[in-house]
Design an enzyme around this catalytic site. Structure first.
Site, short mmCIF file in Angstrom:
data_model
loop_
_atom_site.label_atom_id
_atom_site.label_comp_id
_atom_site.label_asym_id
_atom_site.label_seq_id
_atom_site.Cartn_x
_atom_site.Cartn_y
_atom_site.Cartn_z
N ARG A 57 0.83 -1.20 0.00
CA ARG A 57 0.00 0.00 0.00
C ARG A 57 0.87 1.25 0.00
O ARG A 57 0.47 2.31 -0.48
CB ARG A 57 -0.92 0.02 1.23
CG ARG A 57 -1.96 1.16 1.18
CD ARG A 57 -2.61 1.40 2.54
NE ARG A 57 -1.66 1.95 3.49
CZ ARG A 57 -1.59 1.62 4.78
NH1 ARG A 57 -2.41 0.71 5.27
NH2 ARG A 57 -0.71 2.18 5.57
N TYR A 110 -12.09 18.76 -16.97
CA TYR A 110 -12.75 17.46 -16.91
C TYR A 110 -13.91 17.48 -15.91
O TYR A 110 -13.77 17.98 -14.79
CB TYR A 110 -11.72 16.40 -16.53
CG TYR A 110 -12.31 15.05 -16.19
CD1 TYR A 110 -13.17 14.39 -17.07
CD2 TYR A 110 -12.00 14.44 -14.98
CE1 TYR A 110 -13.70 13.16 -16.75
CE2 TYR A 110 -12.53 13.19 -14.66
CZ TYR A 110 -13.38 12.57 -15.54
OH TYR A 110 -13.92 11.34 -15.22
N ASP A 182 -2.79 19.98 -15.47
CA ASP A 182 -3.20 18.66 -15.95
C ASP A 182 -2.73 18.55 -17.40
O ASP A 182 -3.24 19.22 -18.28
CB ASP A 182 -4.72 18.52 -15.85
CG ASP A 182 -5.19 17.11 -16.17
OD1 ASP A 182 -4.58 16.45 -17.03
OD2 ASP A 182 -6.18 16.66 -15.56
N LYS A 207 -4.85 7.56 -20.17
CA LYS A 207 -5.00 8.07 -21.53
C LYS A 207 -3.74 7.81 -22.37
O LYS A 207 -3.37 6.67 -22.58
CB LYS A 207 -5.35 9.56 -21.48
CG LYS A 207 -6.47 9.91 -20.49
CD LYS A 207 -7.75 9.15 -20.73
CE LYS A 207 -8.96 9.70 -19.97
NZ LYS A 207 -8.93 9.49 -18.52
#
Length: 402
Positions: A57, A110, A182, A207
């Site tokens: 983790r 977005y 971004d 992406k």
């Protein structure tokens, strides 16, 4: 005479970095690809003595390899990888904002980011303003005493509106704010935000970084290592680390990133020029077009090409758009972008559905807007598919009018 090996960690050429940076042959077996360390925990030699990993983790060797590669591409001290792009944005916000703070975001961004700011951050008393970051005066006017962060998306999703990163960076430095960009649409292959003054780069690696519709993931990269340390701490607290297998797949995708972005860009320009000529198209948005309103900025800010995303407005009503999208065959109707397959999306009902209709229309996301993620098929085949879809729509509407 033995060939001298190249120290690829010092290689300056981006294409070579995409292939070699951050990874090395497995010292045990000689395997050229890094192993997938599919493990929860790690044997520790003694209390407080380990080999750099204790629990997956917190960190994992396969994920570390991906982080090392991304950091090499962005030329940052390190990177932090997450399960998704929105997980990266969440960790960014939770690392830098507290109750009473304020964040400025691009007005065109977005839809999931808008939803996160309005539905989640608001619960923690963090306010958000969505402003036209292409206009530095509007950005400065939006800065409040409690503003801590500016988050911009350029090119913006889905209208491709650009923000001059250098101009906004001047403001972030003037007011001691953190500027994050971004960079999902272009990646470091076509734009390096830190070179223009940004503090943090955000990715949905789902992406173009992956590029094959195979994984979901996200990443944060900061030029200041103290910020990277904050991101890793937050990720550990949230439990949102990237998985080993998806990190491994993403590593393979990055190897062809420069080649893919070059071809995506060439194909997109060809398709955009075709769309400009069609009688059913009202407007085409693509930074590579000479008549794009911010073409000069695109030429200055992008590195030789402009990516594979096109947006265009159809003439007619919402039914025209639905009929068109339902008529394509080669293009896939899907909520993603940046893959080798051409994907078509209706932002108003899909990616930007969380944004209220009035707000959407104010920023140019009307019911007739279509987003096209141009893939690596032959551009002639993509154009042919769009052409037959236009023909079907024109025929249907002609029959209805008779």
């Amino acid at each position: 005479m033995a060939k001298q090996s190249i120290k690829f960690e010092n290689q300056q050429h981006f294409t070579s970095k995409c292939i070699h940076a951050g990874v090395q042959a497995d010292p045990t077996t000689g395997a050229l690809l890094p192993p997938i360390y599919q493990t929860t925990t790690y044997l520790q030699e003694a209390v407080g003595k380990d080999k750099g990993y204790t629990y997956s983790r917190s960190s994992n060797p396969t994920v570390s390899a991906l982080e090392n590669k991304l950091a090499a591409l962005e030329e940052t001290p390190s990177a932090t990888c997450f399960t998704t792009g929105i997980a990266a944005i969440s960790a960014f916000a939770f690392s830098l904002l507290k109750a009473g703070d304020h964040i400025i975001c691009s007005d065109v961004i977005y839809g999931g980011t808008v939803r996160f700011c309005k539905e989640i951050l608001q619960k923690f008393e963090v306010s958000a303003s969505f402003v036209d970051t292409s206009n530095p005066k509007e950005v400065e006017a939006a800065i409040q005493e409690n503003t801590k962060v500016i988050l911009i998306e350029t090119p913006a999703n889905p209208t491709l509106k650009l923000t001059d990163i250098s101009e906004v960076a001047k403001l972030s430095k003037k007011y001691n704010l953190t500027l994050a960009v971004d960079n999902t649409f272009l990646t470091a292959a076509l734009l390096k935000p830190i070179d223009f003054g940004a503090d943090v780069v955000i990715y949905s690696t789902t992406k173009y970084i992956d590029g094959h519709n195979a994984t979901v993931g996200g990443a944060l990269l900061a030029k200041d290592e103290s910020l990277n340390e904050k991101f890793r701490f937050t990720r550990n607290c949230l439990g949102s680390i990237q998985t080993p297998f998806e990190a491994w797949l993403t590593l393979q995708g990055i190897k062809t990133l420069p080649l893919r972005l070059k071809q995506h860009s060439e194909n997109a320009l060809a398709v955009a020029r075709y769309l400009q000529t069609h009688e059913l198209v009202k407007k085409v948005y693509y930074p590579g077009l000479e008549n794009f309103p911010q073409h000069e900025l695109a030429q200055r800010q992008h590195q030789g090409a402009h990516g594979g995303i096109i947006a265009f407005e159809l003439k007619g009503d919402i039914q025209t758009g639905i009929d068109f999208i339902n008529s394509v065959k080669l293009c896939a109707l899907a909520e993603n972008l940046g893959a080798i397959e051409t994907l078509i999306t209706h932002p108003a009902s899909m990616t930007h559905g969380p944004i209220p209709k009035e707000q959407r229309e104010q920023i140019g996301i009307g019911d007739g807007l279509v987003r096209l993620s141009v893939g690596l098929e032959d551009p002639f085949d993509i154009i042919q598919d769009l052409d037959q879809a236009f023909d079907l729509v024109a025929k249907k509407h002609k029959e209805l009018s008779e």
